[in-house]
Design a protein around this motif. Structure first.
Motif, PDB file in Angstrom:
ATOM      1  N   ALA A   1      37.158  34.415  36.043  1.00  0.00           N
ATOM      2  CA  ALA A   1      38.523  34.759  36.457  1.00  0.00           C
ATOM      3  C   ALA A   1      39.372  33.517  36.694  1.00  0.00           C
ATOM      4  O   ALA A   1      40.576  33.515  36.413  1.00  0.00           O
ATOM      5  CB  ALA A   1      38.484  35.616  37.728  1.00  0.00           C
ATOM      6  N   LEU A   2      38.749  32.455  37.196  1.00  0.00           N
ATOM      7  CA  LEU A   2      39.482  31.224  37.512  1.00  0.00           C
ATOM      8  C   LEU A   2      39.390  30.186  36.394  1.00  0.00           C
ATOM      9  O   LEU A   2      39.907  29.077  36.531  1.00  0.00           O
ATOM     10  CB  LEU A   2      38.975  30.640  38.839  1.00  0.00           C
ATOM     11  N   ASP A   3      38.715  30.544  35.303  1.00  0.00           N
ATOM     12  CA  ASP A   3      38.622  29.715  34.103  1.00  0.00           C
ATOM     13  C   ASP A   3      38.029  28.327  34.384  1.00  0.00           C
ATOM     14  O   ASP A   3      38.587  27.303  33.994  1.00  0.00           O
ATOM     15  CB  ASP A   3      40.007  29.579  33.444  1.00  0.00           C
ATOM     16  N   VAL A   4      36.907  28.326  35.088  1.00  0.00           N
ATOM     17  CA  VAL A   4      36.156  27.096  35.341  1.00  0.00           C
ATOM     18  C   VAL A   4      34.673  27.398  35.178  1.00  0.00           C
ATOM     19  O   VAL A   4      34.253  28.540  35.326  1.00  0.00           O
ATOM     20  CB  VAL A   4      36.406  26.519  36.765  1.00  0.00           C
ATOM     21  N   PRO A   5      33.859  26.368  34.891  1.00  0.00           N
ATOM     22  CA  PRO A   5      32.413  26.605  34.852  1.00  0.00           C
ATOM     23  C   PRO A   5      31.879  26.817  36.271  1.00  0.00           C
ATOM     24  O   PRO A   5      32.495  26.370  37.245  1.00  0.00           O
ATOM     25  CB  PRO A   5      31.861  25.317  34.240  1.00  0.00           C
TER      26      PRO A   5
ATOM     27  N   ASP B   1      41.093  41.942  42.498  1.00  0.00           N
ATOM     28  CA  ASP B   1      41.304  42.972  41.478  1.00  0.00           C
ATOM     29  C   ASP B   1      40.589  42.616  40.171  1.00  0.00           C
ATOM     30  O   ASP B   1      39.951  43.470  39.547  1.00  0.00           O
ATOM     31  CB  ASP B   1      42.799  43.168  41.199  1.00  0.00           C
ATOM     32  N   ILE B   2      40.674  41.353  39.770  1.00  0.00           N
ATOM     33  CA  ILE B   2      40.026  40.917  38.525  1.00  0.00           C
ATOM     34  C   ILE B   2      38.509  41.045  38.632  1.00  0.00           C
ATOM     35  O   ILE B   2      37.845  41.493  37.701  1.00  0.00           O
ATOM     36  CB  ILE B   2      40.421  39.464  38.185  1.00  0.00           C
ATOM     37  N   VAL B   3      37.969  40.652  39.787  1.00  0.00           N
ATOM     38  CA  VAL B   3      36.523  40.633  39.985  1.00  0.00           C
ATOM     39  C   VAL B   3      35.987  42.018  40.365  1.00  0.00           C
ATOM     40  O   VAL B   3      34.800  42.286  40.220  1.00  0.00           O
ATOM     41  CB  VAL B   3      36.156  39.566  41.046  1.00  0.00           C
ATOM     42  N   GLY B   4      36.884  42.888  40.852  1.00  0.00           N
ATOM     43  CA  GLY B   4      36.470  44.243  41.209  1.00  0.00           C
ATOM     44  C   GLY B   4      36.016  44.402  42.641  1.00  0.00           C
ATOM     45  O   GLY B   4      35.155  45.239  42.935  1.00  0.00           O
ATOM     46  N   ILE B   5      36.596  43.593  43.547  1.00  0.00           N
ATOM     47  CA  ILE B   5      36.270  43.701  44.968  1.00  0.00           C
ATOM     48  C   ILE B   5      37.567  43.647  45.775  1.00  0.00           C
ATOM     49  O   ILE B   5      38.629  43.321  45.240  1.00  0.00           O
ATOM     50  CB  ILE B   5      35.311  42.576  45.428  1.00  0.00           C
TER      51      ILE B   5
ATOM     52  N   TRP C   1      44.221  28.695  44.468  1.00  0.00           N
ATOM     53  CA  TRP C   1      45.557  28.190  44.779  1.00  0.00           C
ATOM     54  C   TRP C   1      46.123  27.369  43.629  1.00  0.00           C
ATOM     55  O   TRP C   1      47.302  27.449  43.327  1.00  0.00           O
ATOM     56  CB  TRP C   1      45.519  27.334  46.034  1.00  0.00           C
ATOM     57  N   MET C   2      45.279  26.574  42.997  1.00  0.00           N
ATOM     58  CA  MET C   2      45.738  25.731  41.892  1.00  0.00           C
ATOM     59  C   MET C   2      46.276  26.555  40.729  1.00  0.00           C
ATOM     60  O   MET C   2      47.212  26.142  40.061  1.00  0.00           O
ATOM     61  CB  MET C   2      44.619  24.805  41.394  1.00  0.00           C
ATOM     62  N   VAL C   3      45.685  27.705  40.479  1.00  0.00           N
ATOM     63  CA  VAL C   3      46.170  28.540  39.383  1.00  0.00           C
ATOM     64  C   VAL C   3      47.241  29.521  39.853  1.00  0.00           C
ATOM     65  O   VAL C   3      47.766  30.292  39.049  1.00  0.00           O
ATOM     66  CB  VAL C   3      45.021  29.292  38.661  1.00  0.00           C
ATOM     67  N   GLY C   4      47.566  29.490  41.142  1.00  0.00           N
ATOM     68  CA  GLY C   4      48.635  30.330  41.667  1.00  0.00           C
ATOM     69  C   GLY C   4      48.261  31.801  41.785  1.00  0.00           C
ATOM     70  O   GLY C   4      49.103  32.675  41.616  1.00  0.00           O
ATOM     71  N   MET C   5      47.002  32.068  42.103  1.00  0.00           N
ATOM     72  CA  MET C   5      46.509  33.441  42.200  1.00  0.00           C
ATOM     73  C   MET C   5      46.323  33.814  43.663  1.00  0.00           C
ATOM     74  O   MET C   5      45.881  32.998  44.470  1.00  0.00           O
ATOM     75  CB  MET C   5      45.170  33.527  41.456  1.00  0.00           C
ATOM     76  N   THR C   6      46.663  35.041  44.007  1.00  0.00           N
ATOM     77  CA  THR C   6      46.446  35.522  45.375  1.00  0.00           C
ATOM     78  C   THR C   6      45.014  36.033  45.519  1.00  0.00           C
ATOM     79  O   THR C   6      44.329  36.294  44.523  1.00  0.00           O
ATOM     80  CB  THR C   6      47.409  36.671  45.725  1.00  0.00           C
ATOM     81  N   GLN C   7      44.597  36.223  46.760  1.00  0.00           N
ATOM     82  CA  GLN C   7      43.276  36.802  47.007  1.00  0.00           C
ATOM     83  C   GLN C   7      43.216  38.218  46.438  1.00  0.00           C
ATOM     84  O   GLN C   7      42.195  38.620  45.883  1.00  0.00           O
ATOM     85  CB  GLN C   7      42.971  36.818  48.506  1.00  0.00           C
TER      86      GLN C   7
END
Length: 126
Positions: free
Chosen positions: A59-63, A29-33, A18-24
């Motif tokens: 995908a979410l740019d965090v460790p 799609d990015i992760v392939g599921i 939510w913080m990065v404004g990404m939908t489920q």
């Protein structure tokens, strides 16, 4: 029964998404599921494997450690009373609160500092 670690990690995934404004759908799609799997991860219904957690962190740019922050194991009993950290986490699960935070960080830094000082003054008055 959901494991408290899975629930916590799922909440952290949802929070960051939510913080990065990404939908489920976008995250899936990015992760392939499929997005339904993201839903299950976020509710803690399904456990996230180490490799999938790695993909999500990229995908979410965090460790990967981001997803475990704030979990101390003290409230791992399902019926335990919520701590201050849990209450704060629930606040960040609120879409309106997250929208406010996103909007706040979209404000240029100099104006954001003034807004922060105004909010601090107003909260002291209340």
């Amino acid at each position: 029964m959901r494991h408290p670690v899975d629930v916590h990690v799922g909440k952290r995934v949802r929070h960051r998404r939510w913080m990065v404004g990404m939908t489920q759908q976008q995250l899936g799609d990015i992760v392939g599921i499929k997005f339904q799997q993201i839903q299950k991860y976020e509710t803690g219904m399904n456990r996230i494997s180490a490799s999938r957690l790695w993909d999500i962190s990229q995908a979410l740019d965090v460790p990967v450690s981001f997803f475990f922050e704030g979990f101390d194991g003290e409230n791992s009993v399902p019926d335990a009373a919520p701590s201050v950290a849990d209450t704060r986490g629930d606040l960040l699960a609120d879409k309106e609160a997250l929208e406010l935070v996103r909007s706040y960080y979209a404000i240029p830094e100099a104006q954001r500092r003034r807004l922060f000082e105004l909010a601090r003054v107003l909260s002291d008055v209340a």
